[in-house]
Design a protein around this motif. Structure first.
Motif, PDB file in Angstrom:
ATOM      1  N   LEU A   6       0.856  -1.192   0.000  1.00 55.51           N
ATOM      2  CA  LEU A   6       0.000   0.000   0.000  1.00 55.51           C
ATOM      3  C   LEU A   6       0.886   1.234   0.000  1.00 55.51           C
ATOM      4  CD1 LEU A   6      -2.806   1.416   0.378  1.00 55.51           C
ATOM      5  CD2 LEU A   6      -2.392   1.265   2.840  1.00 55.51           C
ATOM      6  N   THR A   7       0.663   2.136  -0.946  1.00 54.17           N
ATOM      7  CA  THR A   7       1.438   3.360  -1.001  1.00 54.17           C
ATOM      8  C   THR A   7       0.577   4.475  -1.587  1.00 54.17           C
ATOM      9  OG1 THR A   7       3.603   4.268  -1.617  1.00 54.17           O
ATOM     10  CG2 THR A   7       2.469   2.964  -3.296  1.00 54.17           C
ATOM     11  N   GLY A   8       1.206   5.620  -1.823  1.00 54.65           N
ATOM     12  CA  GLY A   8       0.491   6.762  -2.382  1.00 54.65           C
ATOM     13  C   GLY A   8       1.399   7.973  -2.388  1.00 54.65           C
ATOM     14  N   GLY A   9       0.870   9.112  -2.756  1.00 52.07           N
ATOM     15  CA  GLY A   9       1.640  10.334  -2.689  1.00 52.07           C
ATOM     16  C   GLY A   9       1.449  10.993  -1.337  1.00 52.07           C
ATOM     17  N   ILE A  10       2.297  11.935  -1.009  1.00 53.68           N
ATOM     18  CA  ILE A  10       2.170  12.666   0.245  1.00 53.68           C
ATOM     19  C   ILE A  10       0.814  13.367   0.291  1.00 53.68           C
ATOM     20  CG2 ILE A  10       3.327  14.718  -0.726  1.00 53.68           C
ATOM     21  CD1 ILE A  10       4.565  15.176   2.040  1.00 53.68           C
ATOM     22  N   MET A 163       8.186  10.613  -6.429  1.00 51.39           N
ATOM     23  CA  MET A 163       7.827  10.052  -7.723  1.00 51.39           C
ATOM     24  C   MET A 163       6.445  10.566  -8.099  1.00 51.39           C
ATOM     25  SD  MET A 163       7.258   6.040  -8.810  1.00 51.39           S
ATOM     26  CE  MET A 163       8.964   5.564  -8.579  1.00 51.39           C
ATOM     27  N   PRO A 164       6.230  10.990  -9.339  1.00 55.02           N
ATOM     28  CA  PRO A 164       4.914  11.505  -9.737  1.00 55.02           C
ATOM     29  C   PRO A 164       3.801  10.510  -9.424  1.00 55.02           C
ATOM     30  CG  PRO A 164       6.526  11.941 -11.445  1.00 55.02           C
ATOM     31  CD  PRO A 164       7.206  11.066 -10.438  1.00 55.02           C
ATOM     32  N   LEU A 165       2.717  11.027  -8.879  1.00 53.61           N
ATOM     33  CA  LEU A 165       1.596  10.172  -8.488  1.00 53.61           C
ATOM     34  C   LEU A 165       1.020   9.439  -9.701  1.00 53.61           C
ATOM     35  CD1 LEU A 165      -0.147   9.296  -6.132  1.00 53.61           C
ATOM     36  CD2 LEU A 165      -1.566  11.326  -6.492  1.00 53.61           C
ATOM     37  N   GLU A 166       1.004  10.098 -10.830  1.00 56.60           N
ATOM     38  CA  GLU A 166       0.492   9.476 -12.058  1.00 56.60           C
ATOM     39  C   GLU A 166       1.301   8.229 -12.409  1.00 56.60           C
ATOM     40  OE1 GLU A 166      -0.318  10.614 -16.785  1.00 56.60           O
ATOM     41  OE2 GLU A 166       0.592  12.079 -15.421  1.00 56.60           O
TER      42      GLU A 166
END
Length: 228
Positions: A6-10, A163-166
């Motif tokens: 599980l991850t994501g952007g800030i 790293m870019p969320l896209e």
């Protein structure tokens, strides 16, 4: 047992999703929580940080001033490498122990909550599925400014440092869109957990890896008695 990343952007809401997953009875290994625990006063990493950075990054209580240290390493690549060299071995050692405990408890799967899942790429080969928590750019910026009291310039710098969320979304097996209501996010989480619980990957892992271990053990026993 199988593992799900599980991850994501800030400021996209990964912690919210992680809490929802835990609320559904799924074991979660939280790397952020572990990162705070390994630098508690008296711990090995805490001592090494004091040696490397001095007293300036500590509060009067002896606790690490995470805000000051974070700003320091964000602005200096060499210091960032130093702090990673100190903390990462401790963090990943604890992650491995927690995974082992859940394996011995007979859990079907566990979720690894890792902010830098794709950046570090250390555990990706061991994951059955990866989940990315995403949201609209404007919402991410607003949340980060409100949460950390950053100026718009500071918040943008933090977002662009990742790293870019896209790109993360393209690499993910599953994307949770967290721009809407809490109810919408919860519905997505419940659907994903239901899907993972329907998987038989844990049985496959037990047969393949368990069978392999038994074969190695049998070979060792045979060798032991063959040369007696």
């Amino acid at each position: 047992m199988f593992l799900v990343g599980l991850t994501g952007g800030i400021a996209t809401g990964k912690s919210t999703v992680s809490s929802m997953i835990q609320g559904l009875g799924v074991p979660v290994v939280d790397a952020d929580l572990i990162a705070r625990q390994v630098v508690e006063p008296g711990k090995r990493a805490w001592k090494k940080i004091r040696e490397a950075f001095g007293e300036d990054v500590f509060l009067e209580s002896g606790e690490l001033d995470r805000g000051k240290l974070g700003k320091l390493v964000f602005e200096d690549a060499e210091k960032r490498r130093t702090i990673n060299k100190i903390t990462h071995p401790e963090i990943y050692a604890e992650i491995r122990w927690q995974i082992l405990r859940y394996l011995l408890k007979g859990e079907q799967f566990a979720v690894l909550d890792l902010p830098l899942l794709y950046e570090s790429n250390r555990v990706s080969p061991y994951l059955y599925k990866t989940i990315v928590v995403s949201c609209e750019d404007e919402i991410q910026l607003e949340r980060l400014m409100a949460r950390n009291q950053y100026s718009e310039k500071e918040a943008i710098a933090r977002i662009e440092a990742q790293m870019p969320l896209e790109k993360k979304c393209k690499m993910a097996d599953i994307v949770i869109e967290n721009s809407g209501s809490v109810e919408s996010t919860r519905e997505q989480v419940e659907s994903i957990v239901k899907l993972l619980r329907s998987s038989r990957q844990h049985i496959y892992n037990r047969v393949v890896y368990g069978g392999g271990l038994m074969a190695i053990l049998a070979l060792l026993i045979w060798l032991l008695y063959a040369f007696i």
